[in-house]
Scaffold this motif. Structure first.
Motif, PDB file in Angstrom:
ATOM      1  N   MET A  95      25.287 119.222 125.816  1.00 38.76           N
ATOM      2  CA  MET A  95      27.215 118.800 125.955  1.00 38.76           C
ATOM      3  C   MET A  95      27.175 119.767 127.889  1.00 38.76           C
ATOM      4  O   MET A  95      26.639 120.712 128.325  1.00 38.76           O
ATOM      5  N   ILE A  96      28.377 119.688 128.531  1.00 36.72           N
ATOM      6  CA  ILE A  96      28.617 119.651 129.108  1.00 36.72           C
ATOM      7  C   ILE A  96      30.366 120.032 129.621  1.00 36.72           C
ATOM      8  O   ILE A  96      30.777 118.758 128.416  1.00 36.72           O
ATOM      9  N   GLY A  97      30.603 121.161 129.823  1.00 36.69           N
ATOM     10  CA  GLY A  97      32.462 121.705 129.316  1.00 36.69           C
ATOM     11  C   GLY A  97      32.288 122.430 130.766  1.00 36.69           C
ATOM     12  O   GLY A  97      31.388 122.881 131.499  1.00 36.69           O
ATOM     13  N   TRP A  98      34.278 122.616 130.652  1.00 38.27           N
ATOM     14  CA  TRP A  98      34.227 123.367 131.782  1.00 38.27           C
ATOM     15  C   TRP A  98      34.149 124.851 131.766  1.00 38.27           C
ATOM     16  O   TRP A  98      34.113 124.874 130.096  1.00 38.27           O
ATOM     17  N   ASP A  99      34.522 125.869 132.400  1.00 39.48           N
ATOM     18  CA  ASP A  99      33.781 126.952 132.218  1.00 39.48           C
ATOM     19  C   ASP A  99      34.421 127.858 130.848  1.00 39.48           C
ATOM     20  O   ASP A  99      33.907 128.488 130.850  1.00 39.48           O
ATOM     21  N   MET A 138      30.137 123.768 134.220  1.00 42.21           N
ATOM     22  CA  MET A 138      31.155 122.628 134.867  1.00 42.21           C
ATOM     23  C   MET A 138      32.247 123.881 135.450  1.00 42.21           C
ATOM     24  O   MET A 138      32.816 124.081 134.858  1.00 42.21           O
ATOM     25  N   SER A 139      31.771 125.020 136.743  1.00 40.75           N
ATOM     26  CA  SER A 139      32.168 125.748 136.992  1.00 40.75           C
ATOM     27  C   SER A 139      33.764 124.910 138.217  1.00 40.75           C
ATOM     28  O   SER A 139      32.958 124.666 138.789  1.00 40.75           O
ATOM     29  N   TRP A 140      34.894 125.839 137.427  1.00 42.79           N
ATOM     30  CA  TRP A 140      36.044 124.682 138.473  1.00 42.79           C
ATOM     31  C   TRP A 140      37.207 126.301 138.834  1.00 42.79           C
ATOM     32  O   TRP A 140      37.232 125.414 139.907  1.00 42.79           O
ATOM     33  N   ARG A 141      36.738 126.811 137.927  1.00 40.39           N
ATOM     34  CA  ARG A 141      37.738 128.653 138.313  1.00 40.39           C
ATOM     35  C   ARG A 141      37.088 128.582 139.182  1.00 40.39           C
ATOM     36  O   ARG A 141      36.661 130.085 139.056  1.00 40.39           O
ATOM     37  N   GLY A 142      36.812 128.625 141.046  1.00 37.35           N
ATOM     38  CA  GLY A 142      35.969 129.722 141.336  1.00 37.35           C
ATOM     39  C   GLY A 142      34.107 128.970 141.221  1.00 37.35           C
ATOM     40  O   GLY A 142      34.507 128.615 140.303  1.00 37.35           O
ATOM     41  N   ILE A 143      33.088 129.857 141.396  1.00 39.30           N
ATOM     42  CA  ILE A 143      32.269 129.697 141.460  1.00 39.30           C
ATOM     43  C   ILE A 143      31.939 131.058 140.283  1.00 39.30           C
ATOM     44  O   ILE A 143      30.690 130.616 139.472  1.00 39.30           O
ATOM     45  N   ALA A 144      32.923 131.839 140.086  1.00 41.77           N
ATOM     46  CA  ALA A 144      32.180 132.890 139.231  1.00 41.77           C
ATOM     47  C   ALA A 144      32.510 132.250 137.335  1.00 41.77           C
ATOM     48  O   ALA A 144      31.563 132.713 137.084  1.00 41.77           O
ATOM     49  N   VAL A 150      24.216 124.472 135.542  1.00 44.55           N
ATOM     50  CA  VAL A 150      25.519 124.705 135.917  1.00 44.55           C
ATOM     51  C   VAL A 150      25.959 123.713 136.798  1.00 44.55           C
ATOM     52  O   VAL A 150      25.116 123.683 138.143  1.00 44.55           O
ATOM     53  N   VAL A 151      26.828 122.951 136.448  1.00 46.67           N
ATOM     54  CA  VAL A 151      27.343 122.073 138.410  1.00 46.67           C
ATOM     55  C   VAL A 151      28.284 123.199 138.646  1.00 46.67           C
ATOM     56  O   VAL A 151      29.498 123.160 138.262  1.00 46.67           O
ATOM     57  N   MET A 152      28.682 123.538 139.730  1.00 42.36           N
ATOM     58  CA  MET A 152      29.471 123.740 140.749  1.00 42.36           C
ATOM     59  C   MET A 152      29.970 122.691 141.414  1.00 42.36           C
ATOM     60  O   MET A 152      29.852 121.955 141.999  1.00 42.36           O
ATOM     61  N   THR A 153      31.831 123.198 141.029  1.00 39.86           N
ATOM     62  CA  THR A 153      32.851 122.306 141.530  1.00 39.86           C
ATOM     63  C   THR A 153      34.148 123.193 141.440  1.00 39.86           C
ATOM     64  O   THR A 153      35.303 122.978 140.782  1.00 39.86           O
TER      65      THR A 153
END
Ligand code: TNX
Length: 653
Positions: free
Chosen positions: A415-419, A434-440, A452-455
């Protein structure tokens, strides 16, 4: 300049025949070298090492591509051959490695430890091209580099006869910084046809992206056929059409024809997956839940905790993000009910079919932006929480995420999901974030040991403004190209092994067509391509801009739309008194001049150029600006209301 020096040398050499010949040869060499150097250094993303040489490989009338006797490599060669045959008047044939032909483009798999998995070595000389890689993927990226070394017209969809098809002599060694190099396309808000997705793939691979994340479901539509749940596409894929300013649309009447939409059949998905695979792209499917699920709930209302009549959203408000900040809240319950076993049966069915369709190791379950207010009011949720010892609605969301994780794992996928999936409790270690609200979120996840996928939205959200909002299609906040170029997926204090890579996201709630889609994507996705492929030490903004400009010529030849907003000025108003402001102007590019006027006419380079802070002349109601490079107009004419600048400076009017 180089040519000038050479002319001078030619005159000097007039009486010295022998020396003269040498000088001529030297000059031709220099000019050719400088041209080669420019072309070889125009590649995006920037290769690890480029050594320009003199001379060119001129595409012969019949191009011979010699390829390893291996199906995958032959396909790469065929791909290159077909592009050459489309744009040039040369024919192109593919032979196998046994061929001893010379003057060829040779693609060769070599077992060398010195070439990383997706890397390649390219040697272009006047007598032929040798491309070597350890894997077919490496060869494929090498061919993309060859295409960028050809004149921009190689991207033409029709034959061009007026061009000398030279490839400059060069030695390139290259390999990617990250294994995950993605673009996300939101096909839920706006439906992109199968053909459009294919051309999206064709465009992205030119810049060595290898992941296509498809956001397949949202409040505005469900886009993938699930055979055991037919209503998802008979009902969920369709909505009442609306056009104009998204978010302000009227709610569809219950009997209004639902004519806008579409979905991919399972055969379509298989075709897309195969198409992507041939281009070394994996597709990451996303089914967004528990929120952003109105299309599913409209199809099967029993999936909601809140009884009601649901419709697929037409862009009428579902959630509200209060202007000036504050937490978002839901107007409609767009969530799947976490306290209902039927929901998990539903998810099981969806995941069974998705995992059979998509070979990629991860399935994305969304997890973002869930408004929990309806769960707080729901008797079923409250009872469920009590029974299961869950203390609050955040915990309930974490419970939901854990259940989904188990289902996905049971299908042999990760599974992958938003942060947001980190909130309320940590998911199992094999879950990726998947980090979308910044990189935190990405940093926190990597520290806990999750892939982690940075986005981060402040660097790679290509649905956001790329210039001043008065001169761009409406969206939310702003990511200028120079900011996008600063994206680094690997934060300083994080162990590199946890960072799979990075991705730019193209959300489509405000997109209505392909031209606009391309406008938002390019050139900012070029900055992302470079951030995920190239070495961070090789980043150089001015150099990147030059390469972007070469790429614009390629986009022109390919008739791909792109934004020139990087040429537009940035306005910085400051409050001086309660009713007056100063206006600062600047550009992202250092070699532009800004010409301006307060007199309501359209400025050109004869107008005053900006040198220092401006004050507003009495009576002026707008400031109109345009940028030039020398005598060439580069930006668009932008008319900025003074009232707007005053508002931005914090002056109440
Ligand atoms: C946030 S990023 C969203 C999307 C919107 C986007 C607009 C994310 C996980 N959710 O639903 O389309 O912002 O920029």
């Amino acid at each position: 300049m180089l040519e000038g020096v050479c002319k001078l040398q030619l005159i000097i050499s007039y009486n010295m025949k022998k020396v003269g010949f040498l000088l001529i040869a030297f000059c031709i060499g220099l000019v050719s070298f400088s041209q080669n150097n420019k072309t070889a250094n125009s590649i995006i993303p920037k290769p690890v090492s480029v050594v320009a040489k003199t001379g060119n490989y001129l595409l012969p009338k019949q191009v011979v591509i010699v390829a390893e006797n291996n199906e995958t490599v032959k396909k790469i060669a065929d791909h290159l051959a077909s592009i050459i045959e489309t744009a040039t008047s040369s024919s192109a044939i593919v032979l196998t490695t046994n061929s001893t032909r010379v003057n060829t483009i040779r693609l060769s798999i070599v077992k060398s430890k010195n070439i990383p998995a997706e890397g390649y070595r390219l040697n272009v000389s006047p007598s032929g091209i040798l491309l070597q890689a350890a894997t077919p993927a490496g060869l494929f990226y090498g061919t993309q580099t060859i295409l960028q070394l050809l004149p921009p017209e190689i991207n033409s969809k029709t034959k061009i006869n007026t061009i000398k098809w030279n490839i400059p002599a060069v030695a390139i060694t290259d390999s990617p910084r990250f294994g995950y190099r993605g673009l996300m396309l939101d096909v839920a808000r706006h439906f992109f046809t199968k053909q459009q997705v294919k051309s999206f793939i064709d465009d992205m691979v030119q810049f060595k992206f290898n992941m296509l994340h498809l956001h397949l479901t949202d409040d505005e539509g469900w886009r993938v056929e699930i055979k055991s749940l037919p209503k998802l596409t008979t009902v969920g894929a369709w909505r009442a059409p609306r056009t104009g300013l998204w978010g302000k649309f009227t709610k569809p009447a219950p009997d209004e024809p639902k004519t806008y939409g579409g979905f991919y059949t399972q055969d379509d998905i298989k075709e897309l997956v195969a198409y992507a695979k041939e281009r070394f792209v994996n597709i990451l499917p996303e089914v967004d839940m528990p929120a952003h699920s109105l299309a599913a709930v409209a199809s099967y209302p029993e999936l909601s905790c809140t009884p009601g009549n649901y419709q697929v959203s037409s862009g009428d408000p579902v959630m509200i993000w209060p202007e000036g900040g504050g937490h978002f809240y839901g107007l409609v319950d767009n969530t799947l009910c976490p306290a209902n076993e039927k929901v998990y049966d539903f998810i099981d069915k969806v995941m069974t079919e998705l995992s059979a369709l998509f070979p990629y190791e991860y399935i994305h379950m969304g997890g973002d932006e869930a408004y929990h207010g309806f769960w707080e009011k729901s008797e079923t949720c409250q009872q469920f929480m009590k029974n299961n010892g869950i203390k609050d609605v955040k915990g309930l969301q974490a419970y939901f995420v854990a259940r989904v994780n188990k289902i996905i794992n049971s299908k042999g996928k990760k599974m992958i999901g938003w942060d947001e999936i980190l909130e309320g409790g940590e998911p199992s270690k094999n879950a990726a974030v998947m980090s979308w609200r910044g990189i935190a979120g990405g940093i926190a996840a990597a520290k806990l040991g999750h892939p982690v996928v940075m986005t981060p939205n402040d660097y790679v959200y290509v649905d956001l403004y790329q210039g001043d909002r008065v001169a761009e299609p409406p969206t939310y906040s702003k990511v200028l190209l120079n900011k996008a170029y600063k994206f680094d997926p690997l934060p300083k204090d994080v162990e590199p092994q946890y960072i799979l890579g990075g991705q730019a996201n193209l959300w489509s709630e405000r997109l209505y067509n392909m031209r606009h889609t391309q406008y938002m994507l390019w050139p900012r996705a070029l900055a992302t391509a470079e951030s995920v492929w190239s070495q961070p030490g090789s980043k150089n903004w001015n150099d990147f801009v030059q390469r972007v400009e070469t790429q614009f010529e390629r986009f022109d030849a390919a008739e791909i739309n792109y934004s020139r907003s990087m040429y537009d000025p940035i306005f910085s108003p400051k409050k001086l008194t309660d009713s007056t402001i100063s206006i600062g102007l600047e550009t992202q590019l250092s070699d532009l001049t800004i010409h301006y006027t307060f007199d309501e006419s359209f400025p050109d380079y004869f107008y005053e150029s900006y040198k220092a802070l401006l004050t507003v002349p009495a009576g002026a109601s707008s400031l109109t600006v345009v940028t030039y490079r020398g005598k060439k107009q580069m930006g668009k004419i932008i008319k900025m209301p003074i009232a707007e600048l005053k508002k931005r400076a914090g002056i109440k009017q």
